[in-house]
Design an enzyme around this catalytic site. Sequence first.
Site, short mmCIF file in Angstrom:
data_model
loop_
_atom_site.label_atom_id
_atom_site.label_comp_id
_atom_site.label_asym_id
_atom_site.label_seq_id
_atom_site.Cartn_x
_atom_site.Cartn_y
_atom_site.Cartn_z
N GLN A 98 51.23 50.07 35.12
CA GLN A 98 49.56 49.87 35.98
C GLN A 98 49.92 49.14 37.25
O GLN A 98 49.05 49.47 38.00
CB GLN A 98 48.83 49.21 34.72
CG GLN A 98 47.69 48.89 35.28
CD GLN A 98 46.68 47.89 34.51
OE1 GLN A 98 45.69 47.43 34.60
NE2 GLN A 98 47.09 47.74 33.10
N GLU A 153 50.92 42.74 31.16
CA GLU A 153 49.68 42.10 31.45
C GLU A 153 49.50 40.72 30.72
O GLU A 153 49.31 39.63 31.62
CB GLU A 153 48.46 43.03 30.92
CG GLU A 153 47.18 42.46 31.11
CD GLU A 153 46.99 42.19 32.63
OE1 GLU A 153 46.14 41.18 32.61
OE2 GLU A 153 46.94 43.09 33.21
N ASP A 184 47.94 42.96 35.90
CA ASP A 184 48.57 44.16 36.54
C ASP A 184 47.47 44.80 37.54
O ASP A 184 48.17 44.69 38.64
CB ASP A 184 48.34 45.47 35.28
CG ASP A 184 49.49 45.24 34.28
OD1 ASP A 184 50.67 45.13 35.03
OD2 ASP A 184 49.57 45.57 33.12
N GLY A 218 31.82 26.30 37.45
CA GLY A 218 31.74 25.89 39.30
C GLY A 218 30.69 24.80 39.17
O GLY A 218 30.32 23.92 38.15
N GLY A 219 29.88 24.61 40.25
CA GLY A 219 28.96 23.41 40.51
C GLY A 219 27.61 23.50 39.72
O GLY A 219 27.07 22.69 39.47
#
Length: 419
Positions: free
Chosen positions: A27, A148, A177, A252-253
């Site tokens: 892959q 993977e 991959d 996140g924020g």
Amino acid sequence: MTPITPITGTSTKALEGVRVLDMTHVQSGPSATQLLAWLGADVVKLEAPTGDITRKQLRDLPDVDSLYFTMLNCNKRSITLNTKTERGKEILTELIRRSDVMVENFGPGAVDRMGFTWDRIQEINPRIVYASIKGFGDGPYTNFKAYEVVAQAMGGSMSTTGFEDGPPLATGAQIGDSGTGVHAVAGILAALYQRENTGRGQRVNVAMQHAVLNLCRVKLRDQQRLTHGPLAEYPNDDFGVEVPRSGNASGGGQPGWAVKCAPGGPNDYVYVIVQPVGWKPITELIGRPELADDPEWATPEARLPQLTKMFQLIEEWSATLPKWEVLEKLNAHNIPCGPILSTKEIIEDESLVANEMVVSVPHPERGEFVTVGSPLKLSDSPVDVTSSPLLGEHNEEVYIGELGLGDEELRLLKSNGVI
């Protein structure tokens, strides 16, 4: 001043004229070379006479190339060659000489042991860009076998994926991959661009662990922030010396979470982001308008310590409605959100079909298969996804038509096991 005539034809592609010798399998490598093929490169997939192992893996139809293979090898040509034979090495030398790019993802040192070190490849073709995809960089992990989820485990993904009271989890996205393949494409394109100035090719090395780490950089950000105290944006109650698993927190924020919807199936969820400007309309939607001005809820700072409770309140409302209705109501107020789409919903999504991200491709033996189209949309280099090649389908085209071998020699190469 002569006006510039706009280009309206589609006869050329971004990488037209670039020849890629594709010595990849499974892959990570094939995902990279398929992107190059979609960008217009002539990708010649060199396989052992037995073929890429994924032709036979996870088959859904007997004696037909698997979807594992077809979905990673569209728009390529296939030739077979036993590079362990002397004649095979001579032919490989000529293929290298005629190529602009060579890509491989064998185990460490495998190509060197064939007799094709980087020094030797440079002697054959000083302009070639030689890209290698490996599991790891130089060091104690170099010879580890990479898969993977091994790359996810060692690149920072698994330790930060899952819920805090559960085990580390792999993500369904193939960041080890295919994620590495995208990084390899970036390196190859940069090397081709630099060649325009230097006239020289160069080595491009990409490790799966490194690519996963690059995709997990926000967790390294938070590891450093953690030295100054608990991370308020995380819903976790306890923090140790490392970034914890935080379920579906956005990281996140702006806080986010997947909230349940009716009728409660495994993918009846909508992911919701709560921005400061979105809090008031959310309180109205969930039937709690008084929370918009309540000092204990009115500001992001007030809400951070009680994120779990905040999303529970939202879920009490969303759980009574189908996810598409929840989506409609949230979008009406410009609240960032998205439904959790199952693989069945994605493969049947009309907008993805219209955007040529889910495409049906005719195949000489399968009849037709559905695959993922190119996510790279270039106005002057449109992509037509064509079928993956049959094993050795282009042997005569390449060996006779391009290398100039004779019909009799090709017959002997077949009988001697060279192709």
